[in-house]
Design a protein around this motif. Structure first.
Motif, PDB file in Angstrom:
ATOM      1  N   VAL A   1      -6.100  -7.212   3.468  1.00  0.00           N
ATOM      2  CA  VAL A   1      -6.140  -6.011   4.298  1.00  0.00           C
ATOM      3  C   VAL A   1      -7.318  -6.104   5.260  1.00  0.00           C
ATOM      4  N   ASN A   2      -6.975  -6.091   6.557  1.00  0.00           N
ATOM      5  CA  ASN A   2      -7.992  -6.157   7.598  1.00  0.00           C
ATOM      6  C   ASN A   2      -8.783  -4.849   7.627  1.00  0.00           C
ATOM      7  N   ASP A   3     -10.092  -4.944   7.875  1.00  0.00           N
ATOM      8  CA  ASP A   3     -10.922  -3.729   7.882  1.00  0.00           C
ATOM      9  C   ASP A   3     -10.404  -2.670   8.844  1.00  0.00           C
ATOM     10  N   VAL A   4      -9.902  -3.105  10.003  1.00  0.00           N
ATOM     11  CA  VAL A   4      -9.444  -2.116  10.993  1.00  0.00           C
ATOM     12  C   VAL A   4      -8.300  -1.269  10.436  1.00  0.00           C
TER      13      VAL A   4
ATOM     14  N   VAL B   1       0.841  -1.204   0.000  1.00  0.00           N
ATOM     15  CA  VAL B   1       0.000   0.000   0.000  1.00  0.00           C
ATOM     16  C   VAL B   1       0.876   1.253   0.000  1.00  0.00           C
ATOM     17  N   LEU B   2       2.013   1.167   0.722  1.00  0.00           N
ATOM     18  CA  LEU B   2       2.891   2.346   0.830  1.00  0.00           C
ATOM     19  C   LEU B   2       3.705   2.614  -0.428  1.00  0.00           C
ATOM     20  N   THR B   3       3.797   1.632  -1.313  1.00  0.00           N
ATOM     21  CA  THR B   3       4.635   1.830  -2.509  1.00  0.00           C
ATOM     22  C   THR B   3       3.986   2.789  -3.503  1.00  0.00           C
ATOM     23  N   ALA B   4       2.653   2.762  -3.581  1.00  0.00           N
ATOM     24  CA  ALA B   4       1.940   3.543  -4.598  1.00  0.00           C
ATOM     25  C   ALA B   4       2.247   5.028  -4.494  1.00  0.00           C
ATOM     26  N   THR B   5       2.483   5.663  -5.614  1.00  0.00           N
ATOM     27  CA  THR B   5       2.672   7.112  -5.654  1.00  0.00           C
ATOM     28  C   THR B   5       1.557   7.735  -6.489  1.00  0.00           C
ATOM     29  N   SER B   6       0.906   8.764  -5.920  1.00  0.00           N
ATOM     30  CA  SER B   6      -0.087   9.512  -6.693  1.00  0.00           C
ATOM     31  C   SER B   6       0.537  10.837  -7.093  1.00  0.00           C
ATOM     32  N   VAL B   7       0.813  10.982  -8.362  1.00  0.00           N
ATOM     33  CA  VAL B   7       1.568  12.147  -8.820  1.00  0.00           C
ATOM     34  C   VAL B   7       0.661  13.342  -9.110  1.00  0.00           C
ATOM     35  N   SER B   8      -0.673  13.080  -9.178  1.00  0.00           N
ATOM     36  CA  SER B   8      -1.571  14.155  -9.645  1.00  0.00           C
ATOM     37  C   SER B   8      -1.456  15.421  -8.804  1.00  0.00           C
ATOM     38  N   ILE B   9      -1.422  15.269  -7.473  1.00  0.00           N
ATOM     39  CA  ILE B   9      -1.349  16.461  -6.626  1.00  0.00           C
ATOM     40  C   ILE B   9       0.002  17.145  -6.788  1.00  0.00           C
TER      41      ILE B   9
ATOM     42  N   ALA C   1      -5.402  -0.556  -1.616  1.00  0.00           N
ATOM     43  CA  ALA C   1      -5.980  -1.053  -0.369  1.00  0.00           C
ATOM     44  C   ALA C   1      -7.292  -1.793  -0.631  1.00  0.00           C
ATOM     45  N   ASN C   2      -8.120  -1.221  -1.489  1.00  0.00           N
ATOM     46  CA  ASN C   2      -9.390  -1.880  -1.824  1.00  0.00           C
ATOM     47  C   ASN C   2      -9.158  -3.236  -2.463  1.00  0.00           C
ATOM     48  N   LYS C   3      -8.170  -3.273  -3.357  1.00  0.00           N
ATOM     49  CA  LYS C   3      -7.809  -4.534  -4.019  1.00  0.00           C
ATOM     50  C   LYS C   3      -7.401  -5.556  -2.951  1.00  0.00           C
ATOM     51  N   GLY C   4      -6.565  -5.089  -2.003  1.00  0.00           N
ATOM     52  CA  GLY C   4      -6.105  -5.964  -0.927  1.00  0.00           C
ATOM     53  C   GLY C   4      -7.259  -6.493  -0.093  1.00  0.00           C
ATOM     54  N   LYS C   5      -8.212  -5.593   0.179  1.00  0.00           N
ATOM     55  CA  LYS C   5      -9.395  -5.986   0.955  1.00  0.00           C
ATOM     56  C   LYS C   5     -10.136  -7.092   0.203  1.00  0.00           C
TER      57      LYS C   5
ATOM     58  N   LEU D   1       1.676  -5.551  -6.791  1.00  0.00           N
ATOM     59  CA  LEU D   1       0.314  -5.889  -6.372  1.00  0.00           C
ATOM     60  C   LEU D   1      -0.071  -7.245  -6.948  1.00  0.00           C
ATOM     61  N   THR D   2       0.270  -7.419  -8.220  1.00  0.00           N
ATOM     62  CA  THR D   2      -0.072  -8.665  -8.908  1.00  0.00           C
ATOM     63  C   THR D   2       0.631  -9.853  -8.259  1.00  0.00           C
ATOM     64  N   ILE D   3       1.949  -9.707  -8.071  1.00  0.00           N
ATOM     65  CA  ILE D   3       2.737 -10.807  -7.494  1.00  0.00           C
ATOM     66  C   ILE D   3       2.200 -11.157  -6.109  1.00  0.00           C
ATOM     67  N   VAL D   4       2.122 -10.118  -5.248  1.00  0.00           N
ATOM     68  CA  VAL D   4       1.673 -10.353  -3.873  1.00  0.00           C
ATOM     69  C   VAL D   4       0.273 -10.970  -3.866  1.00  0.00           C
TER      70      VAL D   4
END
Lengths: 415, 415
Positions: A357-360, A124-132, A348-352, A166-169
């Motif tokens: 990814v646990n809901d908490v 989850v921490l690897t993703a970068t959102s460049v738009s902002i 995160a949604n994909k993981g869920k 994401l795919t591998i994991v």
């Protein structure tokens, strides 16, 4: 039919603008104001605005147009120059947060129950959102710098790496029975770039030819360009499993060579600041619904945020230094990659969905996303600070602001 | 999330543009092409595009922005001049179709079962949708003429009369138990105009003051203007039962006096042709879902269309002649009022809810709406023809097209 959406839009436009002006007063990018506006009006605080399909779709188009204009204003030549550097930065900038997140998950009481779950926190921490970041660099008039190109390049590669990891994991830790074939997905990602390259080459050639033949009406070129952007974004998501914003950016990049790219991007500037981007930035804030949290979760959240920020900065900083960027540039690139934005939420949604990814852990992740998204532009602006005190004076000097002979200040509010 | 909406938009933009260019080739307004595009792609023919909440809302904003810019480009002074004429034209232009429709209903085998049902067929025919006319006049560069102002004025009054008649008929022929109080609704309509007047006066004053004090950033004025437009449209529908487009038009009218109204309307031009209006015009076509029809219904439909067109032209023509317009202008005004568009559909839906419109009559009504909407711009253009052969050359010469130094042709495609 209900007309509430008119009121919602009015509220979004007004609040993002007002808070944007406010944040500028205190020398923060307007984007921060826009994000805060969404956060305050959304379920997290006042609970006036809620995510609707209408808002979601519009914000999606908002970020697509944002990346499209970014692409239009990027020079392929410069981007090529940064190709190697971007790759190195992206790779190290992905590995460090991946490890950081996994370690946190392992040692925290609220962390994942399995190794895969802990690793996924890292994912989850690897993703970068460049738009902002793009928006902020634009606001500072720094979009066409070596650093900006490196960040953009790295973010694209990062996006691809994100998909790969994401795919591998997912395929390894798949607990939902949903089967994922790594090789196939990697092939698809590869094929997308081939596809975009081929289609892009042909389209840009035809586009230029068409352009030279009849100057009769500029508007039709703008619309055809938009159609191309939308189709490439759609194809990316639908057929290749690549993020639509990557498709949008490439579409812009493909047209950036054409003669009228400035005229076109100026039109999208207007569409963006007047309608789409306020909705996008507000919706990022609106998405942040936070449930009740116990002390353990709060501590986890704080650590998650710290690791999210530091791991990205450190990773990219070292990557940049390896590639002969000076100390200052290294920090600028690092901070430029901090923002997680919607990408982390998608992961995160994909993981869920995969039961990884646990809901908490959702509240901490959302908070992490919002905070990184809000501080990224602040850090980025600071990292550019000293050297350019008058930076916001003539920032984002779009062709439109020139064409219309509006004083540069007009450009300074790209929202 | 599904990304189909990206494909839908691409399809809408491409098809409306291509068909728009085609219709221009054969000297028809582009609007016709856009409408046909929606009709062909919609359930009526190819059944590729369907009405979604997303499309519906966007098309609603599209027509709001259309009416808002129309208001911005209208001079209150000129409109006042046409006030009396507009009223006379609107009233006669409502009475004639009302009678025509009722008579058709009475004598047709598929007509209403009760007097009220027959009258309601007339009520459906009274509604005038000016948005397509506005677009066409804009395309022809005729928006700021005496005729155009008269049409706009008449359409607004027509809108109000429509509400009044709908209310009266509904309350009389109410078979659904839904209670409607004529007096209350009339009061609300009256109050809306008072409200709009007062709020508008105060807002425009504050707006101008703000403007004079800081020229710092023009974009914020555009956004604040947009917010005002959205709120007035929302208030009209939500609190006063008046059509939102009436609110939008008034919002534009209120700001038309301010110094930067041209700069503002130029920005909305871009938002309109690049994004919103293609969606609006396409959606009008997409809405036309037509079931199977027997010969009796087909004959009824043909008669309904003929009466819809003739009654409006004749009614408004006489109204115009009474007000000292010459023969030519009378025809122009008459044809300008022919289009029924979304208003008639809204009325029909209302009638259905009240049990005053039989389901079998829905197909004819929709066909009537589509045909009047498609031929209105054609007739209008013909009515303006001879005198101005080069009419489309320098049409819709918006400030933007001037500011950007784009050749006039750019303006000629306001889609």
């Amino acid at each position: 039919m209900s007309y509430d959406f008119l009121f919602d839009l009015a509220l979004i436009f007004l609040s993002t603008k007002l808070l944007g002006i406010l944040t500028r007063r205190v020398n923060m990018p307007q984007v921060v104001g826009a994000l805060l506006a969404g956060l305050v009006l959304g379920p997290a605080v006042l609970n006036i605005l809620h995510e609707t399909e209408f808002i979601t779709n519009l914000s999606e188009i908002g970020v697509i147009v944002l990346m499209f204009t970014a692409g239009l204003e990027t020079s392929i030549k410069d981007l090529k120059k940064c190709g190697l550097a971007s790759s190195v930065i992206a790779i190290i900038g992905v590995i460090v947060p991946l490890i950081g997140g996994a370690v946190l998950g392992h040692f925290s009481s609220v962390g994942g129950k399995s190794l895969m779950e802990n690793i996924f926190i890292g994912v989850v921490l690897t993703a970068t959102s460049v738009s902002i970041t793009v928006e902020t660099l634009k606001e500072m008039g720094k979009l066409n710098t070596k650093v900006a190109n490196t960040i953009l390049g790295a973010a694209i590669i990062d996006d691809v790496l994100g998909i790969v990891i994401l795919t591998i994991v997912s395929s390894l830790g798949n607990t939902s029975g949903e089967s994922v074939n790594v090789a196939v997905i990697l092939l698809k990602v590869f094929l997308f770039f081939v596809f975009a390259g081929v289609v892009g080459f042909i389209f840009s050639k035809l586009f230029s030819m068409w352009f030279d033949n009849s100057k009769k009406d500029l508007r039709r070129y703008v619309i055809v360009a938009f159609v191309f952007c939308l189709l490439l974004s759609f194809a990316a998501e639908e057929y290749f499993g690549v993020a639509d914003i990557t498709g949008a950016f490439l579409a812009g990049l493909i047209l950036s060579g054409t003669k009228e790219s400035h005229y076109i991007s100026a039109r999208f500037e207007t569409l963006s600041y007047l309608f789409l981007s306020p909705i996008f930035f507000a919706s990022v804030g609106i998405n942040a619904t936070i449930g009740s949290m116990n002390s353990a979760l709060i501590i986890f959240t704080i650590l998650l945020v710290i690791i999210a920020v530091l791991s990205k900065i450190v990773g990219c900083y070292f990557g940049a230094r390896l590639c002969k960027f000076n100390n200052r540039e290294g920090i600028q690139i690092g901070t430029g990659m901090v923002s997680r934005g919607e990408v982390a939420l998608i992961v995160a949604n994909k993981g869920k969905a995969l039961g990884l990814v646990n809901d908490v852990l959702f509240a901490p992740i959302i908070i992490m996303v919002v905070i990184t998204t809000i501080i990224a532009p602040i850090l980025l602006k600071l990292s550019f600070k000293e050297k350019n005190p008058v930076v916001e004076e003539n920032s984002n000097f779009t062709p439109e602001t020139i064409d219309n002979g509006i004083d540069p200040y007009d450009g300074s509010e790209n929202k």
